[in-house]
Design a protein around this motif. Structure first.
Motif, mmCIF file in Angstrom:
data_model
loop_
_atom_site.group_PDB
_atom_site.id
_atom_site.type_symbol
_atom_site.label_atom_id
_atom_site.label_comp_id
_atom_site.label_asym_id
_atom_site.label_seq_id
_atom_site.Cartn_x
_atom_site.Cartn_y
_atom_site.Cartn_z
ATOM 1 N N GLU A 106 7.271 11.336 4.892
ATOM 2 C CA GLU A 106 7.688 12.602 4.266
ATOM 3 C C GLU A 106 9.166 12.881 4.509
ATOM 4 O OE1 GLU A 106 5.283 15.837 5.687
ATOM 5 O OE2 GLU A 106 3.421 14.718 5.387
ATOM 6 N N LYS B 199 -0.203 8.794 -2.809
ATOM 7 C CA LYS B 199 -1.431 8.236 -3.381
ATOM 8 C C LYS B 199 -1.137 7.702 -4.776
ATOM 9 C CE LYS B 199 -4.400 11.387 -0.757
ATOM 10 N NZ LYS B 199 -5.370 12.508 -0.829
ATOM 11 N N SER C 198 3.766 15.131 1.301
ATOM 12 C CA SER C 198 2.707 15.446 2.260
ATOM 13 C C SER C 198 1.828 14.214 2.437
ATOM 14 C CB SER C 198 1.857 16.622 1.762
ATOM 15 O OG SER C 198 1.269 16.331 0.492
ATOM 16 N N GLY C 199 1.286 14.075 3.657
ATOM 17 C CA GLY C 199 0.294 13.031 3.872
ATOM 18 C C GLY C 199 0.775 11.747 4.495
ATOM 19 N N SER C 200 2.016 11.695 4.984
ATOM 20 C CA SER C 200 2.511 10.439 5.554
ATOM 21 C C SER C 200 3.716 10.698 6.438
ATOM 22 C CB SER C 200 2.903 9.469 4.436
ATOM 23 O OG SER C 200 3.631 8.368 4.940
ATOM 24 N N GLY D 78 6.313 11.486 -2.259
ATOM 25 C CA GLY D 78 5.309 11.994 -1.352
ATOM 26 C C GLY D 78 5.920 13.033 -0.419
ATOM 27 N N ASP E 96 4.637 16.384 -5.936
ATOM 28 C CA ASP E 96 4.230 15.733 -4.690
ATOM 29 C C ASP E 96 3.168 14.680 -4.985
ATOM 30 O OD1 ASP E 96 3.424 15.005 -2.160
ATOM 31 O OD2 ASP E 96 2.590 16.962 -1.615
ATOM 32 N N THR E 97 3.524 13.409 -4.824
ATOM 33 C CA THR E 97 2.564 12.335 -5.083
ATOM 34 C C THR E 97 1.552 12.167 -3.954
ATOM 35 O OG1 THR E 97 3.892 10.597 -4.039
ATOM 36 C CG2 THR E 97 4.352 11.097 -6.361
ATOM 37 N N GLN E 98 1.795 12.799 -2.821
ATOM 38 C CA GLN E 98 0.922 12.712 -1.644
ATOM 39 C C GLN E 98 0.747 11.269 -1.156
ATOM 40 O OE1 GLN E 98 -2.716 15.143 -2.028
ATOM 41 N NE2 GLN E 98 -1.744 16.152 -3.783
ATOM 42 N N ILE F 115 -2.641 9.665 -7.832
ATOM 43 C CA ILE F 115 -1.989 10.947 -8.060
ATOM 44 C C ILE F 115 -0.593 10.735 -8.637
ATOM 45 C CG2 ILE F 115 -1.025 12.990 -6.902
ATOM 46 C CD1 ILE F 115 -3.403 12.908 -5.004
#
Length: 396
Positions: free
Chosen positions: A38, A77, A33-35, A31, A73-75, A80
């Motif tokens: 990161e 999630k 992005s989104g946490s 990941g 990038d798993t974001q 994804i």
């Protein structure tokens, strides 16, 4: 008939792909992005690239073939992550994939490795379940697991019948596996676990939680400790600010990245166990990592930089050792394989593919001119001092 022929063609292509590759394609799935996690991913990537450089003497080649990195990038999630891992194995023809940062996301990726019959090297996710009953023989793990964290944490606390503990953890795989492992580590010591508190992953308000923890401990007759097991959030500041000392309650936790260690300045003398701090290991690999990281970035390598480097060194050792790069050949080479890392020697346990490794008992020291609290080494906790349960028996 066309469908059957197409399926056979795909199967044949997949089974022969590893042998025919003109490059060692490695996919990094984390990941980005989104946490708040990161930062962990970025450190892992830096360490991975430095590990490849060190392990290949700067050539970035193995057996004359270049190493190609595929970064996704798993974001953070799961859906994804699963799709990207399938893409890495199928479209990108990756020999090995490395990921994820989140234990919950990494757990969701395990069946994809089995479906494509390709290796997934877990780094830096921690949960015990990643090599547990729901894992599979294609999964290896260089990151430490929750049992290592908690076995080492228990050793640092020196538990006996006089110890009363309450735990604070996040409500997902990392936190719940960690507390389960901590409870297991306390078994037979006489220590008393009086409360378990779980909070959402990105909690900022700990008011009610702290009140419950204090109430559970304040009237206990012996040594009283709140053991914190969180990632990506600062639970130390609100707990320290609530003045647990007025109830003679101590705080204890594991190590963390350097920015998070700044909060530990509030608890000088606190003891716990850490996976890595750049001054703790004494070996040539770590010496190189510290010197090069300082020269390139102006800062010491951090918690997950070491893990990224370890995973890269494991992969290079496997690719160098295996007679060919078919998945089954790589698995045979990696089971029981020992390899050098910034933490010293790690070994993939054949039964469940968890890398056994040292941990470090620390005591917090606050020093002028250092932005973070220093987890000063008390002693190295060797792998054979920790009774790490076997997750999945791959030999059966």
């Amino acid at each position: 008939m066309k469908t059957i022929l197409a399926a056979l063609a795909i199967s044949t292509a997949l089974s022969g792909a590893a042998f025919a590759q003109d490059a060692a394609r490695i996919a990094l799935l984390h990941g980005l992005s989104g946490s708040p996690l990161e930062a962990y991913s970025k450190q892992t990537h830096t360490g991975f690239e430095m590990g490849l450089e060190y392990a290949t003497n700067g050539t970035m080649e193995v057996k004359g073939k270049p190493i190609e990195l595929i970064i996704k990038d798993t974001q953070f999630k799961p859906d994804i992550a699963r799709a990207l891992l399938a893409e890495a194995y199928g479209d990108d023809d990756a020999l090995i994939a490395v990921g994820d940062t989140s234990s919950g996301v990494a757990l969701s990726m395990l069946p994809v490795a089995e479906e494509y019959e390709r290796i997934l090297l877990v780094e830096p996710a921690v949960a015990d379940g990643l090599t547990g009953p729901d894992s599979n023989r294609y999964v290896f793990k260089t990151s430490r697991n929750s049992s290592m964290d908690m076995q080492a944490q228990a050793l640092a606390l020196a538990p006996d019948e006089n110890l009363y503990v309450a735990t604070l953890a996040q409500d997902y795989a990392f936190g719940r596996d960690g507390v389960a492992a901590f409870k297991s580590a306390l078994e037979g010591t006489g220590a008393n676990l009086v409360a378990e508190e779980y909070v959402p992953q990105q909690t900022t308000d700990f008011t009610a939680t702290i009140e419950r923890l204090f109430n559970a401990l304040k009237d206990q007759p012996g040594r009283k400790v709140i053991m914190i097991y969180v990632a990506g959030i600062d639970a130390m500041t609100p707990l320290a600010s609530a003045d647990p000392g007025r109830f003679e309650i101590e705080l204890s936790t594991g190590g963390n990245i350097l920015p998070a260690l700044a909060a530990y300045k509030q608890v000088p003398g606190m003891e716990g166990a850490i996976y890595y701090y750049y001054e703790a290991p004494d070996n040539e690999v770590n010496d190189w990592l510290v010197e090069e990281h300082m020269a390139r970035f102006g800062t010491p390598p951090d918690f997950f930089t070491a893990g990224g480097m370890a995973s890269a060194m494991a992969i290079v050792k496997a690719l160098e050792t295996a007679p060919d790069w078919e998945t089954e050949t790589l698995i045979e080479a990696m089971e029981g394989m020992s390899f050098e890392t910034p933490k010293g020697t790690m070994t993939f346990r054949p039964e469940d593919h968890q890398a056994l490794q040292a941990m470090y008992h620390f005591k917090i020291k606050v020093e002028d001119g250092v932005d973070w609290a220093i987890p000063e080494l008390v002693r190295v906790i060797e792998p054979d001092e920790m009774d790490i349960p076997v997750g999945r028996n791959n030999q059966e």
